[in-house]
Design a protein around this motif. Sequence first.
Motif, short mmCIF file in Angstrom:
data_model
loop_
_atom_site.label_atom_id
_atom_site.label_comp_id
_atom_site.label_asym_id
_atom_site.label_seq_id
_atom_site.Cartn_x
_atom_site.Cartn_y
_atom_site.Cartn_z
N HIS A 82 -27.26 -57.40 81.94
CA HIS A 82 -25.88 -56.89 82.00
C HIS A 82 -25.85 -55.37 81.91
CE1 HIS A 82 -25.70 -55.84 77.64
NE2 HIS A 82 -26.63 -56.78 77.56
N ASP A 93 -29.55 -51.18 76.39
CA ASP A 93 -29.15 -52.57 76.16
C ASP A 93 -28.59 -53.17 77.45
OD1 ASP A 93 -26.80 -54.10 73.75
OD2 ASP A 93 -27.91 -54.93 75.44
N GLY A 94 -29.34 -54.10 78.01
CA GLY A 94 -28.90 -54.78 79.24
C GLY A 94 -29.35 -54.08 80.51
N GLU A 127 -21.29 -59.41 78.94
CA GLU A 127 -22.24 -60.06 78.02
C GLU A 127 -21.85 -59.72 76.59
OE1 GLU A 127 -24.47 -58.48 75.89
OE2 GLU A 127 -25.64 -60.23 75.32
N GLU A 128 -21.42 -58.49 76.37
CA GLU A 128 -21.22 -58.03 74.99
C GLU A 128 -20.02 -58.67 74.30
OE1 GLU A 128 -23.25 -56.38 73.37
OE2 GLU A 128 -24.42 -55.12 74.69
N HIS A 192 -35.35 -57.36 78.28
CA HIS A 192 -34.31 -56.77 77.42
C HIS A 192 -34.97 -55.96 76.32
CE1 HIS A 192 -30.62 -56.42 75.05
NE2 HIS A 192 -29.96 -56.93 76.06
N GLN A 195 -34.15 -54.66 70.30
CA GLN A 195 -33.02 -54.37 69.41
C GLN A 195 -33.39 -54.68 67.95
OE1 GLN A 195 -30.20 -56.97 71.70
NE2 GLN A 195 -28.99 -55.11 71.97
N HIS A 361 -28.26 -63.29 74.45
CA HIS A 361 -28.39 -62.68 75.79
C HIS A 361 -27.83 -63.65 76.83
CE1 HIS A 361 -31.02 -59.71 73.97
NE2 HIS A 361 -31.62 -60.70 73.36
#
Length: 415
Positions: A82, A93-94, A127-128, A192, A195, A361
Motif C-alpha cells: 500500500h 511503510d507499504g 491499508e492503514e 514490508h 516496523q 498487512h
Amino acid sequence: MDLTINSDRLSGRLAELSEIGRVGETGVCRLALSEEYKDGMQLVRKWMDEAGLETRFDNFGNLIGRLEGKNQGQPAVMLGSHIDSQPSGGRFDGTIGVLGALEAVQTMRENGIQPEVPVEVVSFCDEEGHRFGVGLFGSRGILGSLEPGELERADEDGVTRREALTDFGADPGKLQESEYDTRKISSYIEMHIEQGPNLQEQDEPIGIVSGIAGPRWLTVTLTGTSGHAGTVPMPMRKDALTGAAEIITAFNSIVQTEAGAPTVGTVGDLKVYPGGRSIIPEKVEFTIDLRDSDLARRDEYEQQLREAVKDISEKHGLRHDISDDGGTTPKEASREIMDIMSEESRTMNLTPPVLMSGAFHDASHMADACGMGMIFVRSKDGISHHPDEYSNDEDIAIGTELLYKTMLRLVERTS
Ligand code: HGY
Ligand code: MN
Ligand code: MN
C-alpha cells in the motif's frame, strides 16, 4: 551483493514518491483517497505503464498492474502492498512493497523472461485505516469481505468513504465488478518493513515472516454527567474520564497477564466531551487495538476487557457502549512459499531469521484467498508510524532481490 534488480531505479522512485505528501524532512501524510494519495497512485501508475504492465484502478481505489503469462487464464501470482500512510507516518511503510514488487516484475521483463502465468502488482487502497477508522479496505474489498455500512464511515470532516471513492474516480455502486474470483489468484507475496526491532537486534537485513498477528478493534464510549469542576462534590460525580482512565489501566494489565506472550494492547485515540479545564467530562470515546498471534488468548482478553468496562462503568455510575470495528484473525504464511524464500536466500548467501508480524498487512486478508508469503526489511530502531521510520537502500534492495527470486519460482509453475 550481486543484484539482478535495479536498486538505483528503486531507491530513486522511493525518494520521488516520498516527496508526495511529505511532512517535515522525512515524514509522510498520504491518507487514503486524499489528493496526496491520488497523486502518489498516479505516479506509481506511470511507472507501471513504463514497465509495460496493463494498469487499471478498480472501484475500491486499488491500482492494479498486470503482465500476461504464456498460459492465458491461469491464476495469477500477486505481489502488493500500500502507499496510503498514517497521518504522521514514515516514507517506507507499504511503499517499499509496492515499488519493490514493480521493480521485480520490471526486472523480469527487462531480462526477457515471460512468466508461465500472469503476474499482478497491486497498490491496495486504505491499508492503514486511519481516515475512516477501519483498515485493509482494498484487500478486503477484492475478496468480498467488507462489513455492512463501511461506505458510510466518515472521516473527521464528515466525508464518507463513498464520497471519497467517487471523488477518486471509483464507482462505489459497482464494487462487485471489482471483486476477484479467488481461484484467479494462485499466491500473494509482500515485502514490508518490519516496523519492529528484531532484525536490527539480530543484525540481519531481511527476515521471512511466519505469520501475522490478528488485530481486534473496538471503540468504547462512556457517558456520565457533566458539571462544574468547582462545585460538584467528588462522591456525587459521574466522571466519564475517571472511568476511562481506570478501564485503560485495567486493559494494560490484562494484555500483560502472560509474561513473554506477544499480546499487545493499545489505546491510541481518546476524545473527551465537552472538554475544558473546569468542566467534569460527560462523555469519553476511546479506541481499542488488541493484537495476538493466539486467537483463543485474544478472545479471552477481550472478554476480560468487556467485564472491566461493565464493572468500572457501574462503579462510576456511567453508561457504556462498546462498538465493534472489526479486525482480522491471526494468519499463517504458506510453508511452501517460506521454503522457497529460504532456498532462494541461500543463493544470496543469506539465512534470514523467521519472525512473526505484530503489524497487520494486506497479506493478512490475502492469506484467506491463497498461499501468502512476506519478506521483512530491517527497520532502524524498530520505529514506524513515525517520521523517523527508516530502512536503508541496501537492505531494501536485498529484500527486493529475494522478492524477485521468489516471484520467479512462483510464476514458472502452472496449476
Ligand atoms: O497498524 C498496523 O499494523 C499497520 O501497520 N497498519
Ligand atoms: Mn503497512
Ligand atoms: Mn502501517
